[in-house]
Design a protein around this motif. Structure first.
Motif, PDB file in Angstrom:
ATOM      1  N   ARG A 198      72.000 -22.111   3.818  1.00  0.00           N
ATOM      2  CA  ARG A 198      71.954 -21.131   4.889  1.00  0.00           C
ATOM      3  C   ARG A 198      72.355 -19.764   4.336  1.00  0.00           C
ATOM      4  NH1 ARG A 198      75.111 -23.484   8.259  1.00  0.00           N
ATOM      5  NH2 ARG A 198      73.471 -24.409   9.550  1.00  0.00           N
ATOM      6  N   SER A 234      76.106 -18.121   3.659  1.00  0.00           N
ATOM      7  CA  SER A 234      77.154 -19.149   3.729  1.00  0.00           C
ATOM      8  C   SER A 234      77.672 -19.569   2.359  1.00  0.00           C
ATOM      9  CB  SER A 234      76.618 -20.390   4.459  1.00  0.00           C
ATOM     10  OG  SER A 234      75.608 -21.020   3.696  1.00  0.00           O
ATOM     11  N   GLU A 294      77.318 -31.376   5.316  1.00  0.00           N
ATOM     12  CA  GLU A 294      76.313 -30.312   5.385  1.00  0.00           C
ATOM     13  C   GLU A 294      76.550 -29.245   4.323  1.00  0.00           C
ATOM     14  OE1 GLU A 294      74.782 -29.654   9.716  1.00  0.00           O
ATOM     15  OE2 GLU A 294      76.987 -29.812   9.825  1.00  0.00           O
ATOM     16  N   SER A 342      76.345 -23.908   3.089  1.00  0.00           N
ATOM     17  CA  SER A 342      76.043 -24.780   4.217  1.00  0.00           C
ATOM     18  C   SER A 342      74.536 -24.989   4.311  1.00  0.00           C
ATOM     19  CB  SER A 342      76.570 -24.168   5.512  1.00  0.00           C
ATOM     20  OG  SER A 342      77.968 -23.995   5.457  1.00  0.00           O
ATOM     21  N   CYS A 343      74.137 -26.122   4.879  1.00  0.00           N
ATOM     22  CA  CYS A 343      72.718 -26.445   5.000  1.00  0.00           C
ATOM     23  C   CYS A 343      72.126 -25.820   6.267  1.00  0.00           C
ATOM     24  CB  CYS A 343      72.514 -27.948   5.066  1.00  0.00           C
ATOM     25  SG  CYS A 343      72.995 -28.823   3.579  1.00  0.00           S
ATOM     26  N   VAL A 344      70.853 -25.477   6.187  1.00  0.00           N
ATOM     27  CA  VAL A 344      70.126 -25.079   7.382  1.00  0.00           C
ATOM     28  C   VAL A 344      69.642 -26.343   8.086  1.00  0.00           C
ATOM     29  CG1 VAL A 344      69.423 -22.867   6.423  1.00  0.00           C
ATOM     30  CG2 VAL A 344      67.973 -24.859   6.100  1.00  0.00           C
TER      31      VAL A 344
END
Length: 511
Positions: A407, A410, A377, A398-400
């Motif tokens: 994100r 992040s 992620e 980081s991914c949403v």
């Protein structure tokens, strides 16, 4: 006699590998040397010889899995080799490189551990090579019937060339690199496929009558028009080499390279072409962008080159260890798989995080999303230069929930002197003048347009493998090479009106 109830009494066992730390000291294949036939034979006994073998249907080559499992279990390895070679030209490659969708479709995998089909295949293939059962076949009794040019010497091109040679046609394989083999030669690291195995197979093709012309770039050194004039048919098997790039700042900085460029140099060192790679990871902090097999190959290569640290960024969430509800048997599920490279990374770090060699001060990947050198992620935001204009860091976040967007809050920075882009391939390189010379078109997905019979709008020109299919598995490349060869043979027989030769698959059974 094979134990028919072994699937109830014998647990699944993988082929033994050498210690992970030992492997990092050399470039040899990861498996332990030694006689493994009794162990593999015991695993072959676990096959239930189903009335409707889903493993057979899941294999693009249609390998006769239950048949050669039974023969291996009974100790008739030569007959097992005959069954295997009837459908697979290069089982020593697929047994090492294929992700084995056949095992996902094994009936035992419904609620237990599948038969180790790939290990059995590999043992049969290696035994056939060692015993000389897989020797070159004699020339076709019909002599040379048609002249065919095969452009590209990867697995699809080699499979097409061998099938057509055995069917009695005069085959010339054109390869722009200095050695034949394509991805098998310069893309796959030797710890997954030692090149003497490829060389043995190439020697077999030459002995059967296939001609190789290396260092010839068709479209530049020789035109497509000339190739068509000198041959009765042409098979285009140039693969899918147009790599994807992330649409982020700095992706063209010095120090940011396509994964295949990096692996090619590493393989050239192994071949003895150069002493050291200009893209060596030695002493550098390395970030690999991508989560597939190519990224894992980069990881294992960087570890062996002595990288200061290696972090692999995978934009996808960490897959579950068991099948998801939406991926029922017998489909090949997306589950957590640890390659030998990730096993080696964990051996270096003690399983504590994604870095190799030294601790990572950025803390990237800390927590449950980091396993075996991978950070899940993780979306790449950009590449940052240092004072000298070269890559100094990779910005990652980081991914949403949508799995692609960063994100908020992040974002963090990973120090890096080498970044490798392993994001896959879209299709053949679009700037090849060869396509215009042959009258071929790239479709909307970036692959060469063709019909269901591998033919194109240009009479006598066929397309096989990733060039027409898009990035895929080695087992699909071989299957397409075989199928395209059958299409070419039908085309040439229609033109020459000569008697049909013994089929290539039937002749392959003659050991």
């Amino acid at each position: 006699m094979a134990e028919r109830m072994a699937f109830l009494t014998t647990p699944r066992a993988e082929r033994a590998r050498r210690d992970a730390r030992e492997r990092l000291g050399d470039w040899r294949e990861v498996y332990r040397p030694g006689a493994l036939l009794p162990v593999v034979g015991g695993q072959a006994e676990r096959c239930m010889d189903c009335g409707l073998p889903f493993c057979h249907a899941a294999c693009p080559l249609g390998n006769l899995v239950p048949e050669w499992n039974r023969l291996a279990a009974e100790g008739d390895w030569r007959a097992a080799a005959a069954r295997l070679l009837a459908t697979d030209n290069f089982p020593e490659f697929t047994g090492r490189l294929c992700p084995a969708p056949c095992e996902s479709a094994c009936v035992l995998a419904i609620d237990g551990a599948a038969v180790t089909i790939r290990n059995v295949e590999l043992a049969i293939a290696d035994r056939a090579g060692e015993e000389g059962w897989d020797r070159p076949l004699p020339p076709s009794p019909y002599g040379r019937r048609g002249r065919v040019a095969v452009i590209g010497s990867g697995p699809a091109g080699l499979a097409a060339a061998q099938q057509l040679t055995r069917a009695g046609h005069a085959i010339t394989v054109y390869e722009r690199a200095d050695r034949p083999g394509g991805l098998l030669r310069y893309g796959i690291p030797p710890f997954r496929l030692e090149k003497h195995r490829l060389d043995r197979r190439l020697d077999q093709l030459r002995a059967e009558g296939t001609e190789f012309r290396t260092g010839v770039w068709v479209g530049r050194d020789v035109t497509g028009e000339r190739l068509r004039a000198e041959h009765d048919a042409v098979v285009v098997a140039v693969g899918a080499t147009a790599h994807r790039e992330p649409a982020v700042p700095g992706c063209r900085l010095p120090g940011v390279h396509p994964a295949m460029e990096y692996l090619t140099w590493a393989n050239r060192v192994d071949e003895g072409d150069v002493v050291t790679s200009p893209l060596s990871a030695e002493g550098r902090r390395v970030v690999i962008v991508g989560g597939g097999d190519t990224a894992a190959d980069c990881l294992g290569t960087a570890l062996r080159q002595g990288a200061a640290s290696v972090t692999q960024l995978d934009i996808n969430p960490c897959p579950p260890r068991d099948r998801a509800a939406g991926q029922p048997w017998p489909v090949h599920p997306k589950v957590y798989r640890e390659t030998t490279s990730h096993e080696e990374s964990e051996a270096v770090t003690g399983g504590s995080g994604p870095s190799a060699g030294h601790s990572d001060p950025s803390g990237a990947g800390a927590g449950p999303s980091a396993r075996g050198g991978r950070v899940f992620e993780a979306v790449t935001v950009g590449f940052e230069p240092g004072p000298d204009g070269r890559l100094a860091a990779v910005r990652v976040a980081s991914c949403v929930a949508d799995g692609r967007s960063p994100r908020a809050g992040s974002e963090r920075v990973l120090p890096a002197q080498l970044a490798l882009l392993a994001l896959g391939f879209t299709g053949p390189e679009p700037d090849q003048s060869l396509f215009a010379q042959l009258g071929l078109d790239l479709g909307p997905e970036g692959t060469l347009e063709r019909d269901d019979g591998f033919g194109t709008a240009a009479d006598g020109v066929f397309v096989a493998g990733d060039a027409g299919r898009g990035q895929s598995l080695i087992v699909w490349a071989i299957a397409e090479g075989r199928a395209a060869a059958a299409a070419v043979d039908r085309y040439l027989r229609g033109r020459t009106e000569l008697p049909a030769p013994v089929s290539a698959s039937a002749r392959t059974l003659t050991l």
